[in-house]
Write an enzyme that holds these catalytic residues in place. Structure first.
Site, PDB file in Angstrom:
ATOM      1  N   ASP A 141       0.873  -1.213  -0.077  1.00 48.02           N
ATOM      2  CA  ASP A 141      -0.032   0.050   0.167  1.00 48.02           C
ATOM      3  C   ASP A 141       0.812   1.222   0.099  1.00 48.02           C
ATOM      4  O   ASP A 141       2.031   1.193   0.432  1.00 48.02           O
ATOM      5  CB  ASP A 141      -0.780   0.020   1.117  1.00 48.02           C
ATOM      6  CG  ASP A 141      -1.902  -1.027   1.268  1.00 48.02           C
ATOM      7  OD1 ASP A 141      -2.042  -1.946   0.498  1.00 48.02           O
ATOM      8  OD2 ASP A 141      -2.900  -1.147   2.189  1.00 48.02           O
ATOM      9  N   ASP A 142       0.409   2.434  -0.460  1.00 47.85           N
ATOM     10  CA  ASP A 142       0.547   3.751  -0.261  1.00 47.85           C
ATOM     11  C   ASP A 142       1.558   4.285  -1.280  1.00 47.85           C
ATOM     12  O   ASP A 142       2.132   5.424  -1.325  1.00 47.85           O
ATOM     13  CB  ASP A 142       1.215   4.064   0.997  1.00 47.85           C
ATOM     14  CG  ASP A 142       0.304   3.765   2.239  1.00 47.85           C
ATOM     15  OD1 ASP A 142      -0.815   3.357   1.887  1.00 47.85           O
ATOM     16  OD2 ASP A 142       0.811   3.914   3.563  1.00 47.85           O
ATOM     17  N   HIS A 192      -6.263   3.054  -3.823  1.00 49.16           N
ATOM     18  CA  HIS A 192      -5.902   3.077  -2.372  1.00 49.16           C
ATOM     19  C   HIS A 192      -6.225   4.654  -1.875  1.00 49.16           C
ATOM     20  O   HIS A 192      -5.828   5.078  -0.921  1.00 49.16           O
ATOM     21  CB  HIS A 192      -4.623   3.044  -1.831  1.00 49.16           C
ATOM     22  CG  HIS A 192      -4.160   2.641  -0.327  1.00 49.16           C
ATOM     23  ND1 HIS A 192      -5.212   1.980   0.309  1.00 49.16           N
ATOM     24  CD2 HIS A 192      -3.214   3.088   0.382  1.00 49.16           C
ATOM     25  CE1 HIS A 192      -4.677   2.214   1.723  1.00 49.16           C
ATOM     26  NE2 HIS A 192      -3.737   2.817   1.674  1.00 49.16           N
ATOM     27  N   HIS A 196      -5.494   9.363   0.959  1.00 56.31           N
ATOM     28  CA  HIS A 196      -5.243   8.494   1.983  1.00 56.31           C
ATOM     29  C   HIS A 196      -5.988   9.063   3.093  1.00 56.31           C
ATOM     30  O   HIS A 196      -5.520   9.168   4.292  1.00 56.31           O
ATOM     31  CB  HIS A 196      -3.989   8.440   2.357  1.00 56.31           C
ATOM     32  CG  HIS A 196      -3.602   6.938   3.066  1.00 56.31           C
ATOM     33  ND1 HIS A 196      -3.669   6.966   4.482  1.00 56.31           N
ATOM     34  CD2 HIS A 196      -2.969   5.970   2.889  1.00 56.31           C
ATOM     35  CE1 HIS A 196      -3.470   5.675   4.855  1.00 56.31           C
ATOM     36  NE2 HIS A 196      -2.845   5.001   3.629  1.00 56.31           N
ATOM     37  N   HIS A 286       3.627  -2.275   2.987  1.00 61.07           N
ATOM     38  CA  HIS A 286       3.823  -1.149   2.245  1.00 61.07           C
ATOM     39  C   HIS A 286       4.988  -0.823   1.471  1.00 61.07           C
ATOM     40  O   HIS A 286       6.150  -1.167   1.932  1.00 61.07           O
ATOM     41  CB  HIS A 286       3.614  -0.051   3.535  1.00 61.07           C
ATOM     42  CG  HIS A 286       2.269  -0.092   4.119  1.00 61.07           C
ATOM     43  ND1 HIS A 286       2.028  -0.937   5.260  1.00 61.07           N
ATOM     44  CD2 HIS A 286       1.084   0.763   4.017  1.00 61.07           C
ATOM     45  CE1 HIS A 286       0.767  -0.957   5.517  1.00 61.07           C
ATOM     46  NE2 HIS A 286       0.539   0.390   5.075  1.00 61.07           N
TER      47      HIS A 286
HETATM   48 ZN    ZN Z   1      -2.139   3.141   3.248  1.00 62.00          ZN
END
Ligand code: ZN
Length: 326
Positions: A141-142, A192, A196, A286
């Site tokens: 993620d991210d 995602h 955020h 991540h």
């Molecule tokens: Zn995230």
């Protein structure tokens, strides 16, 4: 804005220019600088803290109404910081952006259980895949966030395994080359959100903006809009889950959390990821949001262990596909 009220010329920075932003802030105010972010932006606090800047969070009740597409103006955040930084929550590495709101996060998750079960039956929510097939999905993620995303891709390529990247729209929009590489090398791309946010803070229209802006940005590079979305922090309410499903997108959660975002050391990340892993597991990791070198160090160990134990490492699409067929 200085604490003596002096206002300096505003400057804008793109999503891939956070180091420049940090340098600008430090040059302007030295060690006395603080930054204020709001809960629709979970991308800045980690990199700014890593640059040695104290980061406070202002919540919706601290701030004027925000526009549908994005955060309140930086000036409003600066004013709030100057007026009463003491009344805001200071973020830290251990707790991340959501410091002080974990009870709220938990309440949203608990109240969503019924909706999640319903959406899981309809194929609009996924926490894990088919328990009968020895398949596991590693998710990141991210990002995209260099150099880490590239390093994750190098490791996956070396072992010949696939992963799923839940990309933040703001990052994806500034990293078309990395995004293209993810797809070219056979991995899956999920949504995602754009910036955020903590989803329970969003209205319906704000939520759709977060989904659509990200899908558009990704589709411009990969040619297809993602159908999978991972909620930031796993945050959800029955409403955000319904809005997502009504938008024909599947919420992807996880059953194994590596806790790599809390940078506990590579060995602990490996232990967290592998502890209790089983057929159909979805592992949360991540590739963005801060210094991910511990994740990069842990990843080969995790992959070797899973392959040794006979697991196939597949994308969430494939994990999901086997579930839908079974
Ligand atoms: Zn995230």
């Amino acid at each position: 804005m200085h604490d003596d009220g002096r206002v300096l010329r505003p400057a804008g920075f793109a999503a891939n220019e956070v180091p420049l932003l940090a340098a600008y802030l430090k040059k302007m105010c030295g060690d006395r600088v603080i930054a204020v972010v709001d809960s629709t932006n979970g991308l800045l606090d980690g990199p700014l803290r890593n640059a040695g800047i104290r980061v406070f969070r202002a919540d919706p009740w601290d701030l004027p109404q925000r526009p549908v597409a994005g955060s309140v103006p930086a000036h409003a955040l600066a004013l709030r910081g100057r007026e009463r930084a003491g009344g805001l929550v200071e973020t830290d590495t251990e707790n991340g952006t959501l410091k002080g709101r974990f009870d709220e996060l938990d309440r949203g998750v608990e109240s969503s259980a019924g909706r999640e079960a319903e959406l899981t039956r309809r194929g609009y929510c996924l926490t894990r895949g088919d328990a009968a097939a020895p398949r596991v999905a590693l998710t990141f993620d991210d990002g995209p966030s260099e150099p880490y995303t590239g390093q994750v891709l190098d490791v996956l390529r070396d072992y010949g395994v696939a992963g799923t990247f839940f990309c933040v729209g703001l990052h994806a929009s500034t990293a078309p080359g990395t995004l293209a590489r993810i797809r070219e090398e056979g991995h899956a791309v999920g949504n995602h959100t754009w910036s955020h946010p903590f989803l329970p803070d969003l209205t319906h229209d704000e939520m759709l903006f977060q989904l659509d802006a990200t899908n558009k940005s990704i589709a411009e590079v990969t040619g297809e809009a993602p159908t999978l979305i991972r909620p930031p922090y796993g945050s959800r309410t029955p409403e955000t889950l319904r809005w997502t499903a009504d938008h024909d997108m599947t919420t992807v959660l996880w059953d194994r959390d590596s806790w790599d975002w809390a940078v506990p050391g590579p060995e602990t990340i490996v232990e967290n990821a592998l502890d209790g892993i089983s057929n159909g597991s979805i592992v949360l990791m991540h590739d963005g949001g801060g210094d991910r070198s511990q994740t990069i160090a842990a990843l080969p160990v995790i992959i070797e262990s899973l392959l040794t134990d006979g697991f196939q490492l597949v994308t969430v699409d494939r994990l999901r596909g086997s579930l839908l067929q079974s």
